[in-house]
Design an enzyme around this catalytic site. Structure first.
Site, short mmCIF file in Angstrom:
data_model
loop_
_atom_site.label_atom_id
_atom_site.label_comp_id
_atom_site.label_asym_id
_atom_site.label_seq_id
_atom_site.Cartn_x
_atom_site.Cartn_y
_atom_site.Cartn_z
N ARG A 5 -0.05 -5.90 13.67
CA ARG A 5 -1.04 -5.48 13.63
C ARG A 5 -2.53 -6.51 13.41
O ARG A 5 -3.40 -6.28 14.24
CB ARG A 5 -1.27 -4.24 12.61
CG ARG A 5 -0.64 -2.92 13.12
CD ARG A 5 -0.48 -2.39 11.50
NE ARG A 5 -1.64 -1.69 11.09
CZ ARG A 5 -1.74 -1.01 10.00
NH1 ARG A 5 -0.77 -1.18 9.06
NH2 ARG A 5 -2.91 -0.74 9.48
N ARG B 57 0.85 -1.42 0.03
CA ARG B 57 0.01 -0.11 -0.03
C ARG B 57 0.89 1.19 -0.09
O ARG B 57 1.84 1.34 0.80
CB ARG B 57 -0.99 0.00 1.23
CG ARG B 57 -1.87 1.06 1.43
CD ARG B 57 -2.95 1.12 2.09
NE ARG B 57 -2.66 1.11 3.62
CZ ARG B 57 -3.53 1.04 4.79
NH1 ARG B 57 -4.79 0.81 4.43
NH2 ARG B 57 -2.99 0.92 5.74
N ARG C 146 3.20 4.09 4.70
CA ARG C 146 3.08 4.23 6.12
C ARG C 146 4.11 3.27 6.83
O ARG C 146 4.12 2.20 6.61
CB ARG C 146 1.64 3.80 6.49
CG ARG C 146 0.73 5.03 6.36
CD ARG C 146 -0.87 4.80 6.63
NE ARG C 146 -1.08 3.70 7.59
CZ ARG C 146 -2.37 3.23 8.01
NH1 ARG C 146 -3.46 3.71 7.39
NH2 ARG C 146 -2.74 2.63 9.01
#
Ligand code: AMP
Length: 213
Positions: free
Chosen positions: A171, A127, A160
């Site tokens: 996560r 991403r 990120r």
């Protein structure tokens, strides 16, 4: 209408939130976006949250609850809202129920986006995001422009820190351990609407709208 969008990282919550917000004309409140904005601006909240966020850990409940309580007091929330990435722990879910009980407007729907873990890792580690407007690309499937400048708003496109493979795996574990129990919590209240998030964004959007009908 009060809607909660629940699901592991990388299930397309941000993309789908934009569609739900437009359709129901409600503000979209993403605790991750608010925290990232605070991080970028170097506010006291951002500085407190930084280490947790970069490691893919949850920011302490107290910090998140304060910011949500403040945001929900804004006038644009009076007709309903869409919560994204919140609540993420049982403490947050119970605190939200208390806040909503005070205003006599309970949650209408909890949309649960479901995607297999392997797909989440592929999606998130590739991403790339615009720092300014949040537009999203994928390094392999939808590569960003060569100069890494957003064609929509001229913001910088970046990866990120919490999208590194290591942070993504963490996560997912954090989600299973701390957020997973919320599925049972909301299921018991008859609020869960399960949606397969592994399909195309258009198909997922249609399935979400059907689940809210
Ligand atoms: P997100 O953009 O929703 O994936 O959130 C990015 C990061 O912000 C998370 O990995 C957490 O560190 C933090 N965060 C966002 N929402 C919450 C929340 N409700 N509770 C605790 N931490 C949060």
């Amino acid at each position: 209408m009060i809607i909660v969008l629940l699901g592991p990282p990388g299930t397309g919550k941000g993309t789908q939130a934009a569609a739900v917000k437009t359709r129901f004309q409600v503000p979209h409140i993403s605790t991750g976006d608010i925290l990232r904005r605070n991080l970028a601006e170097g506010t006291p909240l951002g500085l407190k949250a930084k280490g947790y966020m970069e490691a893919g850990e949850l920011v302490p409940d107290g910090l998140v609850l304060d910011l949500v309580a403040e945001r929900l007091k804004e006038p644009d929330c009076s007709g309903g809202f869409l919560l994204v990435g919140f609540p993420r722990t049982s403490v947050q879910a119970e605190a939200l129920d208390k806040l909503l009980a005070a205003s006599a407007s309970p949650i209408d729907h909890v949309v649960l986006l479901e995607v297999p873990d392997g797909t989440v890792v592929d999606r998130l580690s590739g991403r790339r995001v615009c720092k300014s407007c949040g537009a999203v690309w994928h390094a392999t499937f939808n590569p960003p422009p060569a100069g890494m400048v957003c064609p929509k708003c001229s913001g910088d496109i970046y990866q990120r820190a919490d999208d590194s493979s290591e942070a993504v795996l963490n996560r997912l574990q954090v989600y299973a351990r701390q957020t997973g129990p919320l599925i049972g919590y909301y299921d018991a209240k008859g609020l869960i609407r399960r949606v397969d998030g592994s399909k195309s964004p258009q198909e997922v959007e249609a399935a979400i709208f059907a689940s809210l009908a």
